[in-house]
Design a protein around this motif. Structure first.
Motif, mmCIF file in Angstrom:
data_model
loop_
_atom_site.group_PDB
_atom_site.id
_atom_site.type_symbol
_atom_site.label_atom_id
_atom_site.label_comp_id
_atom_site.label_asym_id
_atom_site.label_seq_id
_atom_site.Cartn_x
_atom_site.Cartn_y
_atom_site.Cartn_z
ATOM 1 N N VAL A 17 -1.725 5.128 -15.549
ATOM 2 C CA VAL A 17 -1.568 6.579 -15.368
ATOM 3 C C VAL A 17 -1.382 7.289 -16.710
ATOM 4 O O VAL A 17 -1.879 8.396 -16.900
ATOM 5 N N MET A 20 -4.673 7.839 -18.316
ATOM 6 C CA MET A 20 -5.426 8.881 -17.613
ATOM 7 C C MET A 20 -4.739 10.247 -17.703
ATOM 8 O O MET A 20 -5.175 11.205 -17.069
ATOM 9 N N LEU A 22 -1.881 11.133 -16.485
ATOM 10 C CA LEU A 22 -1.281 11.460 -15.199
ATOM 11 C C LEU A 22 0.192 11.085 -15.254
ATOM 12 O O LEU A 22 0.636 10.414 -16.177
ATOM 13 N N ILE A 42 1.009 9.748 -7.642
ATOM 14 C CA ILE A 42 0.677 10.226 -8.982
ATOM 15 C C ILE A 42 0.485 11.738 -8.950
ATOM 16 O O ILE A 42 0.208 12.310 -7.889
ATOM 17 N N ASP A 43 0.616 12.367 -10.113
ATOM 18 C CA ASP A 43 0.445 13.810 -10.188
ATOM 19 C C ASP A 43 0.098 14.193 -11.614
ATOM 20 O O ASP A 43 0.147 13.353 -12.520
ATOM 21 N N SER A 44 -0.229 15.454 -11.834
ATOM 22 C CA SER A 44 -0.418 16.013 -13.167
ATOM 23 C C SER A 44 -0.201 17.515 -13.057
ATOM 24 O O SER A 44 -0.153 18.056 -11.947
ATOM 25 N N VAL A 48 -3.983 16.290 -8.856
ATOM 26 C CA VAL A 48 -4.850 15.112 -8.854
ATOM 27 C C VAL A 48 -5.864 15.249 -7.721
ATOM 28 O O VAL A 48 -5.606 15.928 -6.738
ATOM 29 N N ASP A 49 -7.009 14.592 -7.915
ATOM 30 C CA ASP A 49 -8.026 14.633 -6.864
ATOM 31 C C ASP A 49 -8.301 13.216 -6.359
ATOM 32 O O ASP A 49 -7.705 12.247 -6.832
ATOM 33 N N ASP A 52 -9.183 10.617 -9.040
ATOM 34 C CA ASP A 52 -8.033 10.096 -9.786
ATOM 35 C C ASP A 52 -7.350 8.992 -8.976
ATOM 36 O O ASP A 52 -7.048 7.918 -9.501
ATOM 37 N N CYS A 53 -7.115 9.280 -7.694
ATOM 38 C CA CYS A 53 -6.451 8.305 -6.819
ATOM 39 C C CYS A 53 -7.280 7.029 -6.701
ATOM 40 O O CYS A 53 -6.745 5.921 -6.763
ATOM 41 N N SER A 79 -1.783 8.172 -3.863
ATOM 42 C CA SER A 79 -1.982 9.564 -3.471
ATOM 43 C C SER A 79 -1.108 10.496 -4.291
ATOM 44 O O SER A 79 -0.263 10.067 -5.068
ATOM 45 N N SER A 80 -1.310 11.771 -4.068
ATOM 46 C CA SER A 80 -0.473 12.814 -4.659
ATOM 47 C C SER A 80 0.762 12.957 -3.775
ATOM 48 O O SER A 80 0.680 12.758 -2.563
#
Length: 156
Positions: A17, A20, A22, A42-44, A48-49, A52-53, A79-80
């Protein structure tokens, strides 16, 4: 068992992550019914889309196959955390200043064990939340050590 698994998975997924750009929000390893689930959130800043996942899932899956730290069968989900993401660390709470949050407490403050409202301030020791009480808004100061859980709250 699940603490050991989450610690190992955090160590495996963190470089992925980070590379990337993230953020690793949380890792859970839970049994639901007969099945075990390994969930990585995960997030940013920009969100995230599905790509990314998928990328994190593929790369983590390869490492998990190689290292094989989990003896039983499980389902991997990346996932987000969604709109009501958990605020697990003090850094998460710090980023939430100015946003609406929902907190539950280990023991009551002013007779309440949960509060929802706008997080006005957080200094690492105390949270200040502006919350509605009947027709007026009051500020409640909550020692961070008394927070059992916290998450962002969506206001309708």
């Amino acid at each position: 068992m699940s603490d050991k698994v989450t610690t190992i998975v955090e160590q495996l997924v963190t470089p992925i992550v980070s590379e990337m750009q993230l953020e690793l929000v949380d890792v859970e390893f839970k049994k639901e019914g007969k099945n075990w689930f390994l969930r990585v959130y995960i997030d940013s800043e920009s969100g995230v889309d599905i790509e990314d996942c998928g990328t994190v899932s593929e790369r983590l899956s390869e490492l998990l196959d190689e290292k094989d730290p989990i003896p039983q069968a499980y389902f991997l989900e990346v996932s987000s955390p969604g709109a009501e993401r958990p605020l697990k660390k003090s850094a998460d709470v710090e980023k939430a200043v100015g946003k609406n949050i929902y907190v539950t407490l280990y023991e009551p403050i002013n007779g309440e064990k949960s509060y929802e409202g706008k997080l006005i301030a957080f200094d690492g020791v105390e949270l200040t939340i502006a919350t509605k009480q009947k027709t007026r808004v009051i500020e409640v100061v909550i020692p961070y050590e008394k927070v059992a859980s916290a998450r962002l709250a969506v206001v309708f």
